[in-house]
Design a protein around this motif. Structure first.
Motif, PDB file in Angstrom:
ATOM      1  N   VAL B 121     -33.361 -23.187  31.468  1.00 19.40           N
ATOM      2  CA  VAL B 121     -33.435 -24.421  30.676  1.00 19.40           C
ATOM      3  C   VAL B 121     -34.843 -24.602  30.109  1.00 19.40           C
ATOM      4  CG1 VAL B 121     -33.267 -26.934  30.785  1.00 19.40           C
ATOM      5  CG2 VAL B 121     -31.569 -25.530  31.955  1.00 19.40           C
ATOM      6  N   ILE B 122     -35.867 -24.429  30.958  1.00 19.96           N
ATOM      7  CA  ILE B 122     -37.255 -24.612  30.510  1.00 19.96           C
ATOM      8  C   ILE B 122     -37.587 -23.647  29.368  1.00 19.96           C
ATOM      9  CG2 ILE B 122     -39.662 -24.228  31.209  1.00 19.96           C
ATOM     10  CD1 ILE B 122     -38.951 -25.538  33.914  1.00 19.96           C
ATOM     11  N   THR B 123     -37.177 -22.382  29.510  1.00 21.40           N
ATOM     12  CA  THR B 123     -37.446 -21.392  28.465  1.00 21.40           C
ATOM     13  C   THR B 123     -36.707 -21.738  27.176  1.00 21.40           C
ATOM     14  OG1 THR B 123     -37.615 -19.779  30.257  1.00 21.40           O
ATOM     15  CG2 THR B 123     -37.573 -18.909  28.038  1.00 21.40           C
ATOM     16  N   LEU B 124     -35.474 -22.252  27.319  1.00 19.03           N
ATOM     17  CA  LEU B 124     -34.707 -22.647  26.128  1.00 19.03           C
ATOM     18  C   LEU B 124     -35.396 -23.804  25.399  1.00 19.03           C
ATOM     19  CD1 LEU B 124     -30.969 -22.364  27.265  1.00 19.03           C
ATOM     20  CD2 LEU B 124     -32.122 -21.075  25.454  1.00 19.03           C
ATOM     21  N   ILE B 125     -36.007 -24.731  26.153  1.00 22.42           N
ATOM     22  CA  ILE B 125     -36.733 -25.839  25.516  1.00 22.42           C
ATOM     23  C   ILE B 125     -37.888 -25.281  24.681  1.00 22.42           C
ATOM     24  CG2 ILE B 125     -38.159 -27.899  25.910  1.00 22.42           C
ATOM     25  CD1 ILE B 125     -36.523 -28.410  28.465  1.00 22.42           C
ATOM     26  N   VAL B 126     -38.676 -24.361  25.279  1.00 23.28           N
ATOM     27  CA  VAL B 126     -39.816 -23.770  24.559  1.00 23.28           C
ATOM     28  C   VAL B 126     -39.327 -23.052  23.294  1.00 23.28           C
ATOM     29  CG1 VAL B 126     -41.691 -22.082  24.686  1.00 23.28           C
ATOM     30  CG2 VAL B 126     -41.187 -23.523  26.664  1.00 23.28           C
ATOM     31  N   LEU B 127     -38.252 -22.268  23.422  1.00 23.78           N
ATOM     32  CA  LEU B 127     -37.690 -21.574  22.260  1.00 23.78           C
ATOM     33  C   LEU B 127     -37.234 -22.570  21.201  1.00 23.78           C
ATOM     34  CD1 LEU B 127     -35.414 -18.543  23.215  1.00 23.78           C
ATOM     35  CD2 LEU B 127     -37.337 -18.593  21.637  1.00 23.78           C
ATOM     36  N   GLY B 128     -36.616 -23.676  21.669  1.00 21.22           N
ATOM     37  CA  GLY B 128     -36.134 -24.703  20.755  1.00 21.22           C
ATOM     38  C   GLY B 128     -37.264 -25.310  19.938  1.00 21.22           C
ATOM     39  N   VAL B 129     -38.397 -25.576  20.608  1.00 21.27           N
ATOM     40  CA  VAL B 129     -39.555 -26.152  19.906  1.00 21.27           C
ATOM     41  C   VAL B 129     -40.036 -25.180  18.829  1.00 21.27           C
ATOM     42  CG1 VAL B 129     -41.944 -26.917  20.139  1.00 21.27           C
ATOM     43  CG2 VAL B 129     -40.287 -27.529  21.892  1.00 21.27           C
ATOM     44  N   ILE B 130     -40.119 -23.887  19.177  1.00 19.63           N
ATOM     45  CA  ILE B 130     -40.602 -22.885  18.214  1.00 19.63           C
ATOM     46  C   ILE B 130     -39.628 -22.757  17.043  1.00 19.63           C
ATOM     47  CG2 ILE B 130     -41.131 -20.438  17.901  1.00 19.63           C
ATOM     48  CD1 ILE B 130     -42.206 -20.433  20.772  1.00 19.63           C
ATOM     49  N   MET B 131     -38.308 -22.778  17.345  1.00 15.92           N
ATOM     50  CA  MET B 131     -37.300 -22.679  16.282  1.00 15.92           C
ATOM     51  C   MET B 131     -37.373 -23.900  15.359  1.00 15.92           C
ATOM     52  SD  MET B 131     -35.865 -19.846  16.494  1.00 15.92           S
ATOM     53  CE  MET B 131     -36.484 -18.613  17.608  1.00 15.92           C
ATOM     54  N   THR B 132     -37.604 -25.084  15.939  1.00 14.62           N
ATOM     55  CA  THR B 132     -37.770 -26.289  15.121  1.00 14.62           C
ATOM     56  C   THR B 132     -38.948 -26.114  14.181  1.00 14.62           C
ATOM     57  OG1 THR B 132     -37.056 -27.516  17.064  1.00 14.62           O
ATOM     58  CG2 THR B 132     -37.908 -28.806  15.230  1.00 14.62           C
ATOM     59  N   SER B 133     -40.029 -25.540  14.713  1.00 15.79           N
ATOM     60  CA  SER B 133     -41.213 -25.323  13.900  1.00 15.79           C
ATOM     61  C   SER B 133     -40.932 -24.333  12.770  1.00 15.79           C
ATOM     62  CB  SER B 133     -42.341 -24.826  14.807  1.00 15.79           C
ATOM     63  OG  SER B 133     -43.283 -24.100  14.092  1.00 15.79           O
ATOM     64  N   MET B 134     -40.071 -23.332  13.047  1.00 15.90           N
ATOM     65  CA  MET B 134     -39.762 -22.315  12.030  1.00 15.90           C
ATOM     66  C   MET B 134     -38.832 -22.826  10.946  1.00 15.90           C
ATOM     67  SD  MET B 134     -39.134 -18.968  14.365  1.00 15.90           S
ATOM     68  CE  MET B 134     -39.304 -17.586  13.277  1.00 15.90           C
ATOM     69  N   PHE B 135     -37.749 -23.487  11.396  1.00 21.73           N
ATOM     70  CA  PHE B 135     -36.690 -23.825  10.426  1.00 21.73           C
ATOM     71  C   PHE B 135     -36.574 -25.322  10.165  1.00 21.73           C
ATOM     72  CE2 PHE B 135     -35.334 -19.986  12.805  1.00 21.73           C
ATOM     73  CZ  PHE B 135     -35.469 -19.083  11.759  1.00 21.73           C
ATOM     74  N   GLY B 136     -37.423 -26.106  10.789  1.00 20.75           N
ATOM     75  CA  GLY B 136     -37.287 -27.559  10.682  1.00 20.75           C
ATOM     76  C   GLY B 136     -37.865 -28.149   9.409  1.00 20.75           C
ATOM     77  N   GLY B 137     -38.374 -27.296   8.508  1.00 23.62           N
ATOM     78  CA  GLY B 137     -38.976 -27.820   7.284  1.00 23.62           C
ATOM     79  C   GLY B 137     -40.180 -28.681   7.572  1.00 23.62           C
ATOM     80  N   LEU B 138     -41.015 -28.241   8.529  1.00 26.25           N
ATOM     81  CA  LEU B 138     -42.162 -29.047   8.950  1.00 26.25           C
ATOM     82  C   LEU B 138     -43.393 -28.785   8.096  1.00 26.25           C
ATOM     83  CD1 LEU B 138     -41.912 -28.681  12.840  1.00 26.25           C
ATOM     84  CD2 LEU B 138     -41.003 -30.483  11.410  1.00 26.25           C
ATOM     85  N   LYS B 139     -43.269 -27.886   7.115  1.00 27.46           N
ATOM     86  CA  LYS B 139     -44.490 -27.508   6.398  1.00 27.46           C
ATOM     87  C   LYS B 139     -45.021 -28.676   5.562  1.00 27.46           C
ATOM     88  CE  LYS B 139     -42.303 -25.570   2.318  1.00 27.46           C
ATOM     89  NZ  LYS B 139     -42.428 -24.566   1.272  1.00 27.46           N
ATOM     90  N   VAL B 140     -44.205 -29.661   5.255  1.00 26.39           N
ATOM     91  CA  VAL B 140     -44.543 -30.856   4.489  1.00 26.39           C
ATOM     92  C   VAL B 140     -45.096 -30.506   3.107  1.00 26.39           C
ATOM     93  CG1 VAL B 140     -45.640 -33.118   4.502  1.00 26.39           C
ATOM     94  CG2 VAL B 140     -45.125 -31.995   6.660  1.00 26.39           C
TER      95      VAL B 140
END
Lengths: 277, 140
Positions: B121-140
């Motif tokens: 679960v902990i590793t999935l959370i870390v992966l989730g954060v990184i994936m959000t950063s990649m595909f979440g359109g955070l570049k603004v």
């Protein structure tokens, strides 16, 4: 200046950055930013992009050596990466609204703190008493030494987690690994022996930097003309540094570099206050 | 024996598949990632210098932002097709960024094999954060 000349000078500079970064344990990024901004007058944003790339390069490059020794505590690293990656993404988001000169001042301040941290007395002691939360999260561990396996237990998981979030924000904002802050959280707050905290911090630097690097790549902070000599130079320098560390006692070198880095940091703060970036 | 079965058997036998084996494997993966990214950047770099080495450097004193084609993975891949040197260098950068992310994925596999649910679960959370950063359109 010709691109060829620029690339070669930058390659030599990045080599020095990697060398100093690995000898002091600060990572390549901290020297890359002043080198690019103060010497080459490159925009702060390109410098941050290059620093992120060199942070990942030094982290992955030396991690493969560290992992073999079996000191890194993967569980501690993974658990605290929740804090650092969330922090890093937040840092990368705040960066858009942060004036470049303020970033330079913050970088200078972090640099002075990091230089001071390399000189402090290290926590060699392995604690036998841990907190219930550390037990629950399976964070307690052991590592091999010449005199047998040493077991250690952790305290103050919440405190360490909070400092790690801050380390992540700084890392996302400045592009550096902020390894000094990570070691502080693990050494001082959680009472992890420094041999474990140094290698675990190194493991975390790469992951933390990767979390914000993706955002910065999309924003155009990472320019190939700068990134190419930086990656190659920093990696080669870090490799030389790791070899040198096995043969020499870095204590005196650390003092000299810490003084030099403090002077560079003051220059960054001064230029930031003068709005020169 | 079927490879999956073999793996499962290994997972049950903790003496065979322990943290150390996986850590050594992860260490090798990191080294290969770094060497590969360095080699790709070097190839791109030599091409870049051959084509542009005698030109004056672009204006790095001001920030130009994301108008360039090499700021996205599709852009980089498109540039590779035309043999563009800057895109080859950026592919090296992309491999470098991917290396620590791959390390997280490998750790996830090792926690699954160890049946350590908490750390899956902990590793999935870390992966989730990184994936959000990649595909979440955070570049603004």
């Amino acid at each position: 200046m010709l691109i060829l000349t620029f690339t070669l000078i930058l390659l030599a500079g990045a080599y020095m950055a990697g060398l100093v970064g690995s000898l002091t344990g600060l990572g390549g990024g901290v020297v890359v930013i002043p080198l690019l901004t103060l010497v080459f007058h490159i925009d702060m944003r390109y410098a941050i992009g290059a620093a992120l790339v060199s942070s990942i390069a030094t982290s992955s490059g030396s991690a493969s050596a560290y992992v073999k020794e079996g000191i890194t505590n993967i569980r501690v690293g993974m658990f605290l990466e929740i804090a650092t990656t969330i922090g890093a993404v937040c840092g990368a988001l705040i960066a858009v609204y942060t004036p470049v000169n303020f970033v330079a001042i913050l970088f200078g301040a972090t640099l002075i703190f990091s230089a001071a941290m390399t000189l402090r007395k290290k926590n060699e002691h392995a604690d036998m008493e841990g907190s219930p939360l550390a037990e629950k999260l399976k964070l307690n561990g052991s590592y091999p030494t010449k005199d047998g396996v040493i077991h250690y237990k952790l305290k103050n998981v919440g405190g360490g987690f909070s400092i790690m979030t801050l380390a992540g924000v700084l890392s996302g904002l400045l592009g550096i690994g902020s390894g000094a802050l990570k070691v502080l959280a693990m050494d001082t707050a959680m009472r992890i022996p420094f041999r474990v905290s140094t290698t675990t911090s190194n493991f975390m630097v790469g992951v933390t930097a990767a979390a914000s690097a993706v955002v910065y790549l999309q924003r155009g902070y990472i320019d190939p003309g700068i990134a190419m000599p930086v990656i190659i130079g920093v990696l080669a320098g870090a490799l030389t540094g790791t070899r040198l560390l096995m043969r020499i006692n870095p204590k005196k070198l650390r003092l000299i570099f810490s003084i030099a880095i403090t002077i560079i940091a003051l220059q960054m703060i001064y230029n930031g206050l003068q709005h020169k970036f | 024996m079927h490879p999956v079965k073999k793996l499962k058997m290994k997972a049950n036998n903790k003496a065979i598949i322990n943290d150390r084996n996986i850590e050594v494997f992860i260490g090798q993966t990191l080294r290969i990632g770094v060497i590969l990214s360095c080699a790709v950047a070097l190839i791109g770099g030599i091409m870049y210098l051959l084509h542009h080495g005698m030109q004056t450097i672009p204006d790095y004193t001001t920030f130009h932002g994301e108008d360039a084609s090499y700021t996205s993975l599709p852009g980089i891949i498109k540039g590779l097709g035309t043999g563009s040197a800057t895109e080859i260098i950026q592919l090296g950068v992309a491999i470098l960024i991917a290396t620590p992310i791959l390390r997280i994925v490998l750790s996830l596999v090792s926690f699954i094999l160890e049946k350590d649910k908490l750390y899956v679960v902990i590793t999935l959370i870390v992966l989730g954060v990184i994936m959000t950063s990649m595909f979440g359109g955070l570049k603004v």
